[in-house]
Design a protein around this motif. Structure first.
Motif, PDB file in Angstrom:
ATOM      1  N   GLU A 123     -32.129 -73.288  69.027  1.00  0.00           N
ATOM      2  CA  GLU A 123     -32.413 -74.445  68.611  1.00  0.00           C
ATOM      3  C   GLU A 123     -33.646 -75.232  67.788  1.00  0.00           C
ATOM      4  OE1 GLU A 123     -29.783 -77.454  69.781  1.00  0.00           O
ATOM      5  OE2 GLU A 123     -29.855 -77.105  71.418  1.00  0.00           O
ATOM      6  N   ILE A 124     -34.589 -75.784  67.545  1.00  0.00           N
ATOM      7  CA  ILE A 124     -35.087 -76.828  67.582  1.00  0.00           C
ATOM      8  C   ILE A 124     -35.293 -78.501  67.641  1.00  0.00           C
ATOM      9  CG2 ILE A 124     -37.589 -77.227  65.778  1.00  0.00           C
ATOM     10  CD1 ILE A 124     -36.778 -74.113  66.881  1.00  0.00           C
ATOM     11  N   VAL A 125     -35.597 -78.271  68.632  1.00  0.00           N
ATOM     12  CA  VAL A 125     -35.377 -79.993  69.447  1.00  0.00           C
ATOM     13  C   VAL A 125     -37.285 -80.449  69.293  1.00  0.00           C
ATOM     14  CG1 VAL A 125     -33.397 -78.971  70.510  1.00  0.00           C
ATOM     15  CG2 VAL A 125     -35.417 -79.250  71.735  1.00  0.00           C
ATOM     16  N   HIS A 126     -37.418 -81.725  69.334  1.00  0.00           N
ATOM     17  CA  HIS A 126     -38.298 -82.933  69.579  1.00  0.00           C
ATOM     18  C   HIS A 126     -38.252 -83.162  70.666  1.00  0.00           C
ATOM     19  CE1 HIS A 126     -38.565 -81.785  65.238  1.00  0.00           C
ATOM     20  NE2 HIS A 126     -39.436 -82.453  65.724  1.00  0.00           N
ATOM     21  N   ASN A 127     -39.376 -82.649  71.750  1.00  0.00           N
ATOM     22  CA  ASN A 127     -38.666 -83.755  73.366  1.00  0.00           C
ATOM     23  C   ASN A 127     -39.441 -84.998  73.564  1.00  0.00           C
ATOM     24  OD1 ASN A 127     -41.781 -83.725  72.768  1.00  0.00           O
ATOM     25  ND2 ASN A 127     -42.238 -81.927  74.308  1.00  0.00           N
ATOM     26  N   ALA A 128     -39.782 -85.289  74.750  1.00  0.00           N
ATOM     27  CA  ALA A 128     -39.863 -87.161  74.579  1.00  0.00           C
ATOM     28  C   ALA A 128     -40.893 -87.603  73.768  1.00  0.00           C
ATOM     29  CB  ALA A 128     -39.686 -87.614  76.100  1.00  0.00           C
ATOM     30  N   GLY A 129     -41.472 -86.475  73.922  1.00  0.00           N
ATOM     31  CA  GLY A 129     -43.362 -87.170  73.670  1.00  0.00           C
ATOM     32  C   GLY A 129     -43.375 -86.644  71.363  1.00  0.00           C
ATOM     33  N   GLY A 130     -41.831 -85.847  71.443  1.00  0.00           N
ATOM     34  CA  GLY A 130     -42.145 -85.819  70.156  1.00  0.00           C
ATOM     35  C   GLY A 130     -42.777 -84.205  68.892  1.00  0.00           C
ATOM     36  N   VAL A 131     -42.646 -83.372  70.502  1.00  0.00           N
ATOM     37  CA  VAL A 131     -43.327 -82.328  69.681  1.00  0.00           C
ATOM     38  C   VAL A 131     -42.197 -81.600  69.930  1.00  0.00           C
ATOM     39  CG1 VAL A 131     -44.898 -80.371  70.777  1.00  0.00           C
ATOM     40  CG2 VAL A 131     -44.930 -82.363  71.580  1.00  0.00           C
ATOM     41  N   LYS A 132     -42.527 -80.332  69.357  1.00  0.00           N
ATOM     42  CA  LYS A 132     -41.449 -79.554  67.945  1.00  0.00           C
ATOM     43  C   LYS A 132     -40.847 -78.634  69.430  1.00  0.00           C
ATOM     44  CE  LYS A 132     -41.159 -79.347  64.178  1.00  0.00           C
ATOM     45  NZ  LYS A 132     -41.183 -78.131  62.812  1.00  0.00           N
ATOM     46  N   GLU A 133     -39.459 -78.226  69.715  1.00  0.00           N
ATOM     47  CA  GLU A 133     -39.697 -77.620  71.508  1.00  0.00           C
ATOM     48  C   GLU A 133     -38.824 -75.976  70.763  1.00  0.00           C
ATOM     49  OE1 GLU A 133     -38.853 -78.416  74.677  1.00  0.00           O
ATOM     50  OE2 GLU A 133     -41.176 -79.262  75.295  1.00  0.00           O
ATOM     51  N   GLU A 134     -38.649 -75.247  70.837  1.00  0.00           N
ATOM     52  CA  GLU A 134     -37.387 -74.126  70.693  1.00  0.00           C
ATOM     53  C   GLU A 134     -36.637 -73.680  71.543  1.00  0.00           C
ATOM     54  OE1 GLU A 134     -37.827 -70.470  67.742  1.00  0.00           O
ATOM     55  OE2 GLU A 134     -38.037 -69.328  69.578  1.00  0.00           O
ATOM     56  N   ARG A 135     -35.039 -74.447  72.064  1.00  0.00           N
ATOM     57  CA  ARG A 135     -34.665 -74.446  72.915  1.00  0.00           C
ATOM     58  C   ARG A 135     -33.242 -73.050  72.737  1.00  0.00           C
ATOM     59  NH1 ARG A 135     -33.679 -79.976  74.830  1.00  0.00           N
ATOM     60  NH2 ARG A 135     -36.134 -80.589  75.916  1.00  0.00           N
ATOM     61  N   LEU A 136     -32.812 -72.391  73.963  1.00  0.00           N
ATOM     62  CA  LEU A 136     -31.696 -71.017  73.685  1.00  0.00           C
ATOM     63  C   LEU A 136     -30.411 -72.239  74.200  1.00  0.00           C
ATOM     64  CD1 LEU A 136     -31.057 -68.226  73.404  1.00  0.00           C
ATOM     65  CD2 LEU A 136     -30.908 -67.923  76.147  1.00  0.00           C
ATOM     66  N   VAL A 193     -30.223 -77.443  65.061  1.00  0.00           N
ATOM     67  CA  VAL A 193     -31.656 -77.134  63.468  1.00  0.00           C
ATOM     68  C   VAL A 193     -31.633 -75.519  64.320  1.00  0.00           C
ATOM     69  CG1 VAL A 193     -33.393 -77.803  62.565  1.00  0.00           C
ATOM     70  CG2 VAL A 193     -31.981 -79.612  63.321  1.00  0.00           C
ATOM     71  N   ASN A 194     -31.305 -74.584  63.537  1.00  0.00           N
ATOM     72  CA  ASN A 194     -32.281 -73.704  64.004  1.00  0.00           C
ATOM     73  C   ASN A 194     -33.603 -73.114  63.672  1.00  0.00           C
ATOM     74  OD1 ASN A 194     -32.973 -73.122  61.102  1.00  0.00           O
ATOM     75  ND2 ASN A 194     -30.958 -71.724  60.924  1.00  0.00           N
ATOM     76  N   GLN A 195     -33.935 -71.997  64.151  1.00  0.00           N
ATOM     77  CA  GLN A 195     -35.748 -71.656  63.972  1.00  0.00           C
ATOM     78  C   GLN A 195     -36.069 -72.131  62.301  1.00  0.00           C
ATOM     79  OE1 GLN A 195     -34.592 -67.767  65.533  1.00  0.00           O
ATOM     80  NE2 GLN A 195     -36.596 -67.484  67.152  1.00  0.00           N
ATOM     81  N   HIS A 196     -35.424 -71.780  61.306  1.00  0.00           N
ATOM     82  CA  HIS A 196     -35.924 -71.982  60.031  1.00  0.00           C
ATOM     83  C   HIS A 196     -36.007 -73.426  59.795  1.00  0.00           C
ATOM     84  CE1 HIS A 196     -36.006 -67.958  59.523  1.00  0.00           C
ATOM     85  NE2 HIS A 196     -34.573 -67.584  60.397  1.00  0.00           N
ATOM     86  N   GLY A 197     -35.308 -74.575  61.088  1.00  0.00           N
ATOM     87  CA  GLY A 197     -35.270 -76.022  59.892  1.00  0.00           C
ATOM     88  C   GLY A 197     -34.304 -76.581  59.632  1.00  0.00           C
ATOM     89  N   GLN A 198     -33.407 -75.321  58.771  1.00  0.00           N
ATOM     90  CA  GLN A 198     -31.937 -75.841  58.430  1.00  0.00           C
ATOM     91  C   GLN A 198     -30.759 -76.042  59.415  1.00  0.00           C
ATOM     92  OE1 GLN A 198     -31.794 -71.416  56.909  1.00  0.00           O
ATOM     93  NE2 GLN A 198     -33.019 -71.834  55.383  1.00  0.00           N
ATOM     94  N   MET A 199     -30.388 -77.011  59.178  1.00  0.00           N
ATOM     95  CA  MET A 199     -29.249 -77.214  59.551  1.00  0.00           C
ATOM     96  C   MET A 199     -27.310 -76.096  60.279  1.00  0.00           C
ATOM     97  SD  MET A 199     -27.904 -79.847  61.771  1.00  0.00           S
ATOM     98  CE  MET A 199     -28.839 -80.961  60.796  1.00  0.00           C
ATOM     99  N   ARG A 200     -27.158 -75.490  61.309  1.00  0.00           N
ATOM    100  CA  ARG A 200     -26.714 -74.493  61.180  1.00  0.00           C
ATOM    101  C   ARG A 200     -25.416 -74.626  62.335  1.00  0.00           C
ATOM    102  NH1 ARG A 200     -26.715 -68.926  63.067  1.00  0.00           N
ATOM    103  NH2 ARG A 200     -24.521 -68.377  63.106  1.00  0.00           N
ATOM    104  N   THR A 201     -23.833 -74.916  61.865  1.00  0.00           N
ATOM    105  CA  THR A 201     -23.115 -75.751  62.452  1.00  0.00           C
ATOM    106  C   THR A 201     -21.830 -74.309  62.393  1.00  0.00           C
ATOM    107  OG1 THR A 201     -22.637 -77.230  60.682  1.00  0.00           O
ATOM    108  CG2 THR A 201     -20.696 -76.483  61.970  1.00  0.00           C
TER     109      THR A 201
END
Length: 279
Positions: A196-209, A260-268
């Motif tokens: 999943e793609i998330v934004h950390n406290a500094g607003g930087v986009k990160e990829e997490r498991l 949000v997945n790696q392609h920036g799409q919402m996944r459920t």
């Protein structure tokens, strides 16, 4: 003469007084020894219809069956094992059969013996032989669970896997690690991983498991008589058994997990929260 008189006196005393007491006591003693236990606890024939081969002919195999009669024994008969014991399989063989719809694995009991009846719900050893009589033969302790209690089932809740080499590829064999008392239809954990793609406290986009326990429904809900052909002379004896019906234990409740997945799409992803027997 005095010796003979004393001998016959005690012999008559034994027959009149001690012998009846001895016979009465013997009625309450389990007479069977180890030899008779092993003779009574033995592998029985159990043929199962499993489908049609590639020529369209029906295929029946001497598949896994009860080591002891499925119906309760009359109280007038002694059980096949001693008190506190059960007649259980001690070795299983997994045979691969090629049917019209594809390959099929059938479990075959190799031998049986008397085992202690466990009162607790615990994991018990269960040895299975895969690819028997081939260079890839392997014996694996796949594990199992002790007998169920009234109203509940002792079922596997934690699993692992073992690797078996084959001529075409390596097979993963599921093994039982732990057991618990559950209702006949129950949920077990089943973890899936996603990015999943998330934004950390500094607003930087990160990829997490992302780990989600989507769950699985296990257990069976079907009952009924599976005997297709009984003996004309002995109705209690079944010559041909139907295959066990597939489980009707299905999801009852669920919850959704969105990200949000790696392609920036919402996944459920839906995960099972409870299970029930489908009517």
């Amino acid at each position: 003469e005095g010796f003979l008189y004393t001998f016959f006196y005690y012999l008559i005393l034994f027959m009149l007084v001690l012998l009846p007491s001895f016979l009465l006591l013997s009625k309450h003693i389990d007479h069977r020894n180890l030899f008779t236990q092993r003779v009574c606890c033995k592998r029985q024939s159990h043929f199962v219809y499993i489908g049609q081969d590639i020529s369209g002919s029906p295929v029946s195999m001497r598949a896994r069956g009860a080591a002891a009669p499925e119906s309760p024994e009359p109280q007038s008969q002694l059980p096949s094992c001693g008190l506190g014991q059960l007649c259980q399989p001690t070795g299983m063989r997994v045979d691969r059969v090629f049917l019209f719809e594809g390959p099929r694995e059938v479990e075959v009991i190799q031998e049986c013996q008397c085992e202690l009846k466990l009162s607790q719900c615990v994991r018990v050893p269960a040895l299975k032989t895969y690819y028997s009589e081939t260079p890839y033969e392997a014996v694996i302790d796949v594990g199992g669970c002790s007998r169920s209690k009234e109203g509940f089932s002792c079922v596997p809740t934690k699993f692992d896997s073992a690797l078996v080499e084959t001529p075409n590829k390596a097979d993963l064999i599921q093994t039982v690690v732990a057991c618990e008392l559950k209702e006949s239809c129950y949920r077990v954990p089943y973890v899936e991983y996603y990015y999943e793609i998330v934004h950390n406290a500094g607003g930087v986009k990160e990829e997490r498991l992302k780990e989600i326990d989507v769950g699985r429904c296990l257990g069976g809900c079907t009952t009924g008589n599976r005997c297709l052909l009984r003996s004309p002379s002995d109705p209690e004896m079944c010559h041909l058994w139907a295959e066990r019906q597939s489980s009707s234990c299905v999801p009852q409740g669920y919850e959704s997990h969105s990200f949000v997945n790696q392609h920036g799409q919402m996944r459920t992803v839906l995960s099972i929260t409870s299970c029930l027997c489908q009517k």
